[in-house]
Scaffold this active site. Structure first.
Site, PDB file in Angstrom:
ATOM      1  N   SER A  14       2.991   8.921  -0.573  1.00 21.12           N
ATOM      2  CA  SER A  14       3.107   8.121  -0.318  1.00 21.12           C
ATOM      3  C   SER A  14       3.732   7.613   1.219  1.00 21.12           C
ATOM      4  CB  SER A  14       4.111   6.814  -1.314  1.00 21.12           C
ATOM      5  OG  SER A  14       4.859   5.850  -0.376  1.00 21.12           O
ATOM      6  N   SER A  15       3.405   5.881   2.350  1.00 18.29           N
ATOM      7  CA  SER A  15       3.334   6.617   3.112  1.00 18.29           C
ATOM      8  C   SER A  15       5.268   5.791   4.035  1.00 18.29           C
ATOM      9  CB  SER A  15       3.246   5.006   4.327  1.00 18.29           C
ATOM     10  OG  SER A  15       3.348   3.827   3.481  1.00 18.29           O
ATOM     11  N   CYS A  16       6.219   6.528   2.539  1.00 20.97           N
ATOM     12  CA  CYS A  16       7.508   6.101   2.565  1.00 20.97           C
ATOM     13  C   CYS A  16       7.850   6.914   2.738  1.00 20.97           C
ATOM     14  CB  CYS A  16       8.160   5.161   1.571  1.00 20.97           C
ATOM     15  SG  CYS A  16       7.738   6.017  -0.273  1.00 20.97           S
ATOM     16  N   VAL A  32      -3.479   4.911  -9.275  1.00 16.53           N
ATOM     17  CA  VAL A  32      -4.512   4.867  -9.098  1.00 16.53           C
ATOM     18  C   VAL A  32      -4.496   6.939  -9.958  1.00 16.53           C
ATOM     19  CG1 VAL A  32      -4.248   7.853  -7.506  1.00 16.53           C
ATOM     20  CG2 VAL A  32      -2.631   5.159  -6.741  1.00 16.53           C
ATOM     21  N   GLY A  33      -4.180   6.538 -10.924  1.00 15.69           N
ATOM     22  CA  GLY A  33      -5.413   7.650 -12.060  1.00 15.69           C
ATOM     23  C   GLY A  33      -6.395   6.871 -12.201  1.00 15.69           C
ATOM     24  N   PRO A  39      -1.302   7.913   1.036  1.00 15.37           N
ATOM     25  CA  PRO A  39      -1.480   6.775   1.267  1.00 15.37           C
ATOM     26  C   PRO A  39      -0.951   5.713   1.109  1.00 15.37           C
ATOM     27  CG  PRO A  39      -1.438   7.399  -1.670  1.00 15.37           C
ATOM     28  CD  PRO A  39      -1.013   8.349  -0.872  1.00 15.37           C
ATOM     29  N   LYS A  77       8.646  12.574  -3.309  1.00 15.41           N
ATOM     30  CA  LYS A  77       7.719  12.528  -2.588  1.00 15.41           C
ATOM     31  C   LYS A  77       7.443  13.975  -1.750  1.00 15.41           C
ATOM     32  CE  LYS A  77       4.885  10.147  -4.846  1.00 15.41           C
ATOM     33  NZ  LYS A  77       4.520  10.553  -6.026  1.00 15.41           N
ATOM     34  N   TRP A 119       9.898 -13.062  -0.921  1.00 15.53           N
ATOM     35  CA  TRP A 119      11.078 -12.911  -0.202  1.00 15.53           C
ATOM     36  C   TRP A 119      11.269 -11.375   0.915  1.00 15.53           C
ATOM     37  CZ3 TRP A 119      11.057  -7.912  -5.086  1.00 15.53           C
ATOM     38  CH2 TRP A 119      11.052  -7.894  -6.084  1.00 15.53           C
ATOM     39  N   TYR A 177      12.626   7.999  -3.375  1.00 12.79           N
ATOM     40  CA  TYR A 177      11.111   8.111  -3.956  1.00 12.79           C
ATOM     41  C   TYR A 177      10.520   8.777  -2.204  1.00 12.79           C
ATOM     42  CZ  TYR A 177       6.298   7.127  -4.804  1.00 12.79           C
ATOM     43  OH  TYR A 177       5.431   6.619  -4.963  1.00 12.79           O
ATOM     44  N   ARG A 195       2.737  -3.863   6.576  1.00 10.94           N
ATOM     45  CA  ARG A 195       2.264  -3.719   6.134  1.00 10.94           C
ATOM     46  C   ARG A 195       0.885  -3.444   6.056  1.00 10.94           C
ATOM     47  NH1 ARG A 195       7.158  -2.666   5.947  1.00 10.94           N
ATOM     48  NH2 ARG A 195       8.276  -2.784   3.759  1.00 10.94           N
ATOM     49  N   HIS A 209       4.803  -4.340  -6.392  1.00 12.53           N
ATOM     50  CA  HIS A 209       5.327  -4.579  -5.225  1.00 12.53           C
ATOM     51  C   HIS A 209       4.748  -5.805  -4.612  1.00 12.53           C
ATOM     52  CE1 HIS A 209       4.244  -0.081  -5.831  1.00 12.53           C
ATOM     53  NE2 HIS A 209       5.182  -0.074  -4.796  1.00 12.53           N
TER      54      HIS A 209
HETATM   55  P1  GDP Z   1       7.732  -1.563   0.270  1.00 13.44           P
HETATM   56  O1  GDP Z   1       6.647  -1.514   1.370  1.00 13.44           O
HETATM   57  O2  GDP Z   1       8.392  -0.288  -0.071  1.00 13.44           O
HETATM   58  O3  GDP Z   1       8.708  -1.933   1.223  1.00 13.44           O
HETATM   59  O4  GDP Z   1       6.722  -1.410  -0.817  1.00 13.44           O
HETATM   60  P2  GDP Z   1       6.939  -3.636  -1.290  1.00 13.44           P
HETATM   61  O5  GDP Z   1       5.085  -3.813  -2.104  1.00 13.44           O
HETATM   62  O6  GDP Z   1       7.716  -4.259  -2.266  1.00 13.44           O
HETATM   63  O7  GDP Z   1       7.643  -4.748  -0.372  1.00 13.44           O
HETATM   64  C1  GDP Z   1       7.005  -4.696   0.439  1.00 13.44           C
HETATM   65  C2  GDP Z   1       7.832  -6.274   1.492  1.00 13.44           C
HETATM   66  O8  GDP Z   1       7.297  -7.219   0.907  1.00 13.44           O
HETATM   67  C3  GDP Z   1       8.794  -6.434   1.626  1.00 13.44           C
HETATM   68  O9  GDP Z   1       9.617  -6.701   3.060  1.00 13.44           O
HETATM   69  C4  GDP Z   1       9.649  -7.470   0.597  1.00 13.44           C
HETATM   70  O10 GDP Z   1      10.326  -8.226   1.194  1.00 13.44           O
HETATM   71  C5  GDP Z   1       8.044  -8.382   1.145  1.00 13.44           C
HETATM   72  N1  GDP Z   1       7.624  -8.784  -0.259  1.00 13.44           N
HETATM   73  C6  GDP Z   1       7.722 -10.280   0.127  1.00 13.44           C
HETATM   74  N2  GDP Z   1       7.408 -11.068  -2.007  1.00 13.44           N
HETATM   75  C7  GDP Z   1       7.965  -9.802  -2.452  1.00 13.44           C
HETATM   76  C8  GDP Z   1       7.406  -9.326  -4.172  1.00 13.44           C
HETATM   77  O11 GDP Z   1       7.593 -10.765  -4.752  1.00 13.44           O
HETATM   78  N3  GDP Z   1       7.824  -8.307  -4.373  1.00 13.44           N
HETATM   79  C9  GDP Z   1       7.969  -7.380  -3.813  1.00 13.44           C
HETATM   80  N4  GDP Z   1       8.076  -6.090  -4.351  1.00 13.44           N
HETATM   81  N5  GDP Z   1       7.780  -7.819  -2.321  1.00 13.44           N
HETATM   82  C10 GDP Z   1       7.528  -8.531  -1.717  1.00 13.44           C
END
Ligand code: GDP
Length: 314
Positions: free
Chosen positions: A111-113, A19-20, A167, A144, A206, A140, A213, A183
């Site tokens: 962050s939106s979290c 971001v920066g 964001p 925030k 995962w 986190y 999202r 991410h």
């Molecule tokens: P979040 O919005 O804080 O959950 O941010 P992330 O980007 O870490 O994860 C977003 C979603 O993507 C979650 O449901 C994860 O389980 C999924 N995901 C699938 N594969 C991956 C991966 O390889 N890395 C991450 N970080 N998330 C993954």
């Protein structure tokens, strides 16, 4: 209104992060030339005295607070102590030192979290603190929320132009491509790319693939930041999102296509899903005149180019 001019001295905390560095690029492109920065080796933002000394000596007029300890769902959920402590220290030190040093304007990035796990969607700014947080990013999010509240209080109580932007999930050049701590977009770009090179038959994504999202290309956020620095002083924070949503399953297919991986995509249910849905209502900033310019398809291609440029050194 606090006016910026091309000679305004602007300190970007976190200028090496995704971001920066995007905000620095955008400011330079818009003619702002007096940018100051420090690496974390030069200035440890978790140390109050060092931060106070930096502000007293350097005397920036404008601050963009983009420094943070960040990570994807696994990094966040496995290091709650450090995510809360380091982010809170950075925010409290920088915002307070900026106020004490007479900084005219400060933009804090969140962050939106910050929103409750089960808040109605799309998420409006007023849903903050109406319910329990998503546990995987609770630490986190608490940091925030504290940061955005501190900027809001300084604005309301002391009339300072301290503002915040929240964001949605970001991606783009300068992202972290670590296999476990990143991410979803950079994580999958790397996994699909390595599977393509290794001719692997499948890639594991995962979670269940069902979470939704909202993704924003980081240069679109950078344009929003400069827009807010130039034209917005109100207390409270603003959402900054693309408005589009996609399931992780569809996102994975799109990344596979971008990278050129043609094998199978499977899902690893031993990994967490996180919050089921996280799309923001960004109508306030849109009504002020900002809108995103980069589609997810175009942004993923640019992100993949960024990864390819760095993959030798990753
Ligand atoms: P979040 O919005 O804080 O959950 O941010 P992330 O980007 O870490 O994860 C977003 C979603 O993507 C979650 O449901 C994860 O389980 C999924 N995901 C699938 N594969 C991956 C991966 O390889 N890395 C991450 N970080 N998330 C993954």
């Amino acid at each position: 209104m606090e006016k910026l001019n091309p000679r305004s001295k602007i300190y970007i905390a976190g200028h090496r992060g995704m971001v920066g560095s995007a905000v620095a690029r955008e400011l330079k492109a818009r003619g702002y030339q007096n940018l100051v920065s420090r690496t974390s080796q030069e200035l440890d933002l978790t140390r109050q005295e060092s931060v106070q000394e930096f502000f007293a000596n350097e005397k920036p007029q404008i601050v963009v607070l983009a420094a943070a300890k960040v990570g994807g769902i696994l990094a966040n959920s496995q290091n709650l102590t450090e995510f809360l402590y380091q982010n809170l220290m950075i925010e409290m030190n920088v915002i307070r030192a900026a106020a004490e040093a007479g900084v005219k304007k400060l933009l804090f990035l969140g962050s939106s979290c910050i929103y409750p796990k089960l808040a109605p969607q799309p998420l409006k700014e007023e849903y903050l603190l109406t319910g329990a947080l998503e546990p995987t990013n609770e630490a986190y999010a608490i940091a925030k929320i504290a940061g955005l509240k501190l900027t809001e209080y300084y604005n309301r109580e002391q009339g300072r132009a301290f503002i915040s932007a929240m964001p949605s999930n970001l991606y783009g050049p300068g992202d972290n491509y670590h296999p476990d701590h990143s991410h979803v977009i950079p994580g999958l770009i790397r996994r699909f790319h390595e599977a393509k090179l290794g001719d692997l038959p499948e890639v594991k994504v995962w979670g269940s693939g069902t979470p939704l999202r909202e993704f924003l290309y980081v240069d679109d956020l950078a344009r929003a930041c400069v827009f807010l620095l130039e034209s917005y002083d109100e207390p409270g924070f603003l959402n900054v999102g693309s408005g589009g949503e996609i399931t992780i399953r569809d996102l994975a297919s799109l990344i596979a296509k971008t990278v050129g991986f043609t094998g199978q995509i499977t899902f690893d249910s031993t990994k967490p899903d996180g919050t089921p849905r996280k799309v923001m209502d960004s109508s306030k900033i849109r009504a002020l005149g900002w809108k995103p310019q980069v589609s997810l398809e175009a942004g993923l291609s640019l992100a993949y180019q960024d990864f390819l440029g760095k993959s030798a050194s990753i």
